[in-house]
Design a protein around this motif. Structure first.
Motif, mmCIF file in Angstrom:
data_model
loop_
_atom_site.group_PDB
_atom_site.id
_atom_site.type_symbol
_atom_site.label_atom_id
_atom_site.label_comp_id
_atom_site.label_asym_id
_atom_site.label_seq_id
_atom_site.Cartn_x
_atom_site.Cartn_y
_atom_site.Cartn_z
ATOM 1 N N LEU A 163 0.089 30.433 40.554
ATOM 2 C CA LEU A 163 -1.129 31.086 40.811
ATOM 3 C C LEU A 163 -1.097 31.396 42.245
ATOM 4 O O LEU A 163 -1.794 32.500 42.356
ATOM 5 C CB LEU A 163 -2.242 29.966 40.287
ATOM 6 N N ILE A 164 -0.498 30.828 43.213
ATOM 7 C CA ILE A 164 -0.597 30.963 44.564
ATOM 8 C C ILE A 164 0.196 32.439 44.734
ATOM 9 O O ILE A 164 -0.215 33.186 45.797
ATOM 10 C CB ILE A 164 -0.455 29.854 45.567
ATOM 11 N N GLN A 165 1.173 32.352 44.148
ATOM 12 C CA GLN A 165 2.055 33.659 44.161
ATOM 13 C C GLN A 165 1.517 34.666 43.679
ATOM 14 O O GLN A 165 1.371 35.784 44.065
ATOM 15 C CB GLN A 165 3.378 33.253 43.379
ATOM 16 N N LYS A 166 0.700 34.523 42.517
ATOM 17 C CA LYS A 166 -0.028 35.743 41.854
ATOM 18 C C LYS A 166 -1.259 36.175 43.065
ATOM 19 O O LYS A 166 -1.565 37.334 43.217
ATOM 20 C CB LYS A 166 -0.867 35.416 40.630
ATOM 21 N N VAL A 167 -1.988 35.247 43.605
ATOM 22 C CA VAL A 167 -3.090 35.452 44.560
ATOM 23 C C VAL A 167 -2.314 36.243 45.786
ATOM 24 O O VAL A 167 -3.164 37.179 46.208
ATOM 25 C CB VAL A 167 -4.041 34.308 44.823
ATOM 26 N N VAL A 168 -1.418 35.769 46.390
ATOM 27 C CA VAL A 168 -0.843 36.445 47.604
ATOM 28 C C VAL A 168 -0.532 37.955 47.190
ATOM 29 O O VAL A 168 -0.834 38.780 47.901
ATOM 30 C CB VAL A 168 0.257 35.607 48.051
ATOM 31 N N GLN A 169 0.028 37.978 46.074
ATOM 32 C CA GLN A 169 0.496 39.575 45.506
ATOM 33 C C GLN A 169 -0.863 40.184 45.317
ATOM 34 O O GLN A 169 -1.025 41.445 45.772
ATOM 35 C CB GLN A 169 1.353 39.284 44.222
ATOM 36 N N VAL A 170 -1.751 39.709 44.648
ATOM 37 C CA VAL A 170 -3.080 40.540 44.406
ATOM 38 C C VAL A 170 -3.746 40.939 45.727
ATOM 39 O O VAL A 170 -4.332 42.210 45.836
ATOM 40 C CB VAL A 170 -3.828 39.758 43.293
ATOM 41 N N MET A 171 -3.956 39.834 46.756
ATOM 42 C CA MET A 171 -4.738 40.170 47.804
ATOM 43 C C MET A 171 -4.018 40.974 48.794
ATOM 44 O O MET A 171 -4.495 41.433 49.843
ATOM 45 C CB MET A 171 -5.042 38.729 48.459
ATOM 46 N N GLY A 172 -2.396 41.277 48.631
ATOM 47 C CA GLY A 172 -1.895 41.788 49.583
ATOM 48 C C GLY A 172 -1.691 41.146 50.964
ATOM 49 O O GLY A 172 -1.669 41.924 52.134
#
Length: 733
Positions: free
Chosen positions: A207-216
């Motif tokens: 999840l934190i990987q996805k958030v970092v990717q989504v938020m740039g």
């Protein structure tokens, strides 16, 4: 000071207005810009040239805040630092909903008084920009040295604001559609992660990987907390290992306190926030932090934060997007914890059923304890397990069985008698009758030092064998390789096995009493927690205990010497099966089936069937022990319901995602047709209906994408359908 003349020929003024308007529109279009951040500076600069203003600015409003603001000209910095929606000139325009024109500051001191003192003006014009929902934004021009504005200037600015408003509104609409698409993609990514994760820790890391990717951004962390706000689990993405602990201390010690104090998302920047000015964070070179709470049902379960290693200011949309992701993550965590809890309960029940089968055939205490000390290290992954039994005559716990194979250690163990009144451990076991958890054995005053030194005990779990409030002994689970933190699952398994041992020890004690007294046997049966019944070879009841009365609803008087219809008609074939197997000497244990209560409803039970013999060893009937397993079945059904709900949420999210793309295109094109089509056009009403209905459909699709639980409502006939309103998350709460 020179005043501008206002007697210019109308045709000349009209040509000039058309020329400037065409130039500004061409400039916006030719720049091929797609965001308000890029368009507004062009508009602000164009207004200044068009009206011949010293300073000009344009702002777009979102709710009660300035969403975008751009200023151009000599006093640009003074305006940018001091103008807000609370400024007097802004509030006047918002309240009156019409342009504000001051041709001479000397004659309008009351209005000028509302402006900040460091903004110098002789005259100014402010004009609102309108859209369907109200005031979209405002345009302003001011002059200090270039002369006074005329009424024609005010009219020109009003006309310009009317013409430019749809252009800005369309850009904002496109931006919002892009933001909505990004939110849907981000949420779908989060949903996909939560549905495929195997355990909570791996789920949080993904999840934190996805958030970092989504938020740039460069990095991020998720912290989980208990009800006392103590961190129980944390996972990070892209934060260097060498600074992780120090960074955690800073976040946990200061940033989280500020976040909870503020009560809303917290954005921190290295250049102006003392909270992140420390040697630890500087060594990590973080430049900005955005924190938000993981909140579900008004309960904070953790914190989510993202970091950048470059100068960056988080926009209101980015803050809102992170809050949306945090809400979905909090819900996923709660569902995962509930699902894991149910699985853990089912797994514990399964293990205890296995141990019950393993020890069910033992006839002596020695056989039972030998089996227990050997299976405990397998289930709990400990180093050793020792058992003690209480001896009344010696007033002490006497060593019984141990899993230690080394003869010197076994010899030491057998000599360690724990006498009451001498050892603190013995007194505490007898007093509390509860499990004792010692994770730091070396510094514990309960365990004798000789015991710790001999067995190199690092951590110890002591679980008493308690039956009817009487301590019959205990088992000692030892970790010798390294200190160990006992989990709730390990403690539950140990307690469950200890209860089974206690039951066995009690049964052995009662069996001995049965040989001495038939009355004691009847007392045991009558007070047993499980339903114990016996029937003869013709199916006539010959014994019926109190637990059977509670389980089946028939009193002992109603049941004795009769055939009681507790077996459902569709289960009638079970009785011949039981008789045939028991006669052959086969034990039927933990046979799950259903029985009928006196009131007619069915009960889930687990049966153990054994023969009843006479003094000559001849089988004269059968005895059954029935245990109510309705709760176990309920847990299994709840697990199935959770899986069904997860599949439905995944399908709803996918459907909303696929429908939203063509629907967005339909809405955009319909709005564009409405903007460009005269109201007199015969198709104008039809296009407007298409636009309105597509927006209504978009609201339905958004609700489908927000579905977080399984809920149905009645439909035609006896059918049911998904209750979209009830199943969707309510963002307004």
């Amino acid at each position: 000071m020179k005043y501008r003349k206002s007697n210019t020929a109308p045709l000349e003024e009209g040509n000039k207005f058309a020329m400037w308007l065409q130039r500004l529109q061409n400039l916006c279009i030719s720049s091929n810009k797609k965001s308000l951040e890029d368009i507004l500076p062009v508009i602000a600069k164009g207004i200044g040239r068009f009206i011949n203003a010293e300073t000009s600015w344009v702002c777009v409003i979102e709710g009660e805040k300035l969403e975008f603001f751009s200023v151009s000209g000599a006093q640009a910095k003074a305006v940018a630092d001091n103008i807000s929606l609370k400024s007097g000139i802004c509030t006047r325009i918002l309240e009156n909903r019409r342009p504000l024109f001051v041709d001479n500051s000397k004659n309008n001191k009351r209005i000028i008084r509302d402006l900040p003192k460091n903004i110098k003006i002789n005259s100014f014009i402010g004009a609102p920009m309108f859209c369907k929902k109200g005031i979209l934004g405002m345009l302003f021009v001011i002059n200090k040295k270039k002369g006074l504005f005329t009424k024609e200037d005010a009219v020109s600015l009003s006309i310009f604001s009317t013409i430019i408003s749809p252009f800005i509104d369309n850009i904002r609409l496109n931006a919002r559609q892009s933001q909505t698409q990004k939110e849907l993609e981000a949420l779908q990514s989060i949903i996909d992660t939560t549905l495929t994760s195997q355990n909570l820790e791996s789920m949080l890391y993904t999840l934190i990987q996805k958030v970092v990717q989504v938020m740039g951004v460069n990095a991020g962390e998720i912290y989980l907390m208990d009800k006392d706000n103590k961190i129980t689990l944390r996972t990070s993405c892209n934060i260097p290992e060498e600074t992780l602990d120090q960074y955690y201390e800073k976040i946990n010690g200061e940033v989280m306190k500020e976040l909870f104090k503020k009560g809303e998302s917290l954005a921190l920047y290295a250049e102006d926030e003392p909270l992140i000015k420390s040697q630890y964070i500087n060594s990590y070179q973080v430049m900005s932090i955005l924190c938000t709470s993981l909140r579900n049902n008004n309960r904070v379960s953790g914190v989510l934060h993202i970091d950048t290693l470059f100068k960056y200011t988080f926009s209101p949309y980015e803050i809102k997007l992170l809050e949306i992701l945090a809400e979905r993550i909090a819900l996923a965590i709660e569902n995962k914890q509930l699902f894991d809890s149910l699985n853990e309960e089912i797994e514990i029940s399964s293990i205890l059923l296995q141990t019950a089968e393993l020890i069910s055939n033992h006839t002596t205490t020695d056989q039972l304890l030998k089996r227990i000390v050997n299976i405990i290290p397998w289930f709990i992954n400990s180093d050793w397990c020792c058992t003690y039994l209480w001896n009344e005559s010696k007033n002490a716990f006497i060593p019984a069985e141990t899993s230690m194979t080394a003869k010197p250690l076994s010899s030491i163990f057998k000599k360690m008698i724990l006498t009451s009144g001498i050892f603190h451990l013995t007194d505490k076991i007898l007093k509390t009758r509860n499990s004792i958890i010692i994770e730091d054995a070396a510094n514990s005053e309960l365990i004798p030092k000789d015991y710790i030194n001999a067995f190199n005990a690092k951590s110890v779990l002591i679980v008493p064998f308690v039956s009817r409030g009487y301590v019959m002994g205990f088992m000692n689970i030892i970790f010798a390789q390294a200190p160990h933190t006992f989990t709730t699952k390990e403690i539950a398994i140990a307690k469950g096995i200890a209860n089974q041992v206690a039951v066995f020890l009690e049964n052995m004690k009662l069996n001995e009493g049965i040989k001495e007294s038939e009355e004691r046997y009847r007392t045991l049966v009558e007070n047993a927690t499980d339903a114990i019944t016996s029937i003869d070879l013709d199916g006539i009841v010959i014994s019926w205990n109190k637990a059977a009365e509670e389980l089946y609803g028939y009193t002992k008087e109603e049941a004795m010497a009769k055939k009681i219809p507790v077996v459902p008609e569709d289960r009638a074939s079970e009785l011949p099966f039981f008789f045939e197997n028991v006669i052959k000497g086969k034990m039927i244990s933990n046979f799950e089936t259903k029985r009928r209560h006196k009131k007619g409803h069915l009960i889930d039970v687990s049966l153990t069937i054994s023969p009843v013999t006479n003094e000559n060893g001849e089988i004269i009937g059968f005895s059954g022990i029935a245990r109510d397993i309705s709760e176990k079945k309920h847990l299994e059904e709840k697990k199935i319901q959770l899986e069904k709900e997860s599949a439905m949420i995944e399908l709803a999210g996918a459907a909303a995602h696929e429908i939203n793309q063509p629907l967005t295109s339909i809405m955009a094109r319909a709005d564009l047709l409405i903007t460009e089509m005269p109201k007199e056009d015969p198709f104008f009403r039809s296009v407007k209906i298409i636009s309105e209905e597509s927006k209504r459909l978009a609201a339905i699709v958004r609700k489908i994408g927000q579905i977080t639980r399984y809920k149905t409502k009645p439909y035609v006939g006896e059918k049911t359908i998904i209750d979209i309103e009830g199943a969707a998350k309510d963002d307004h709460k």
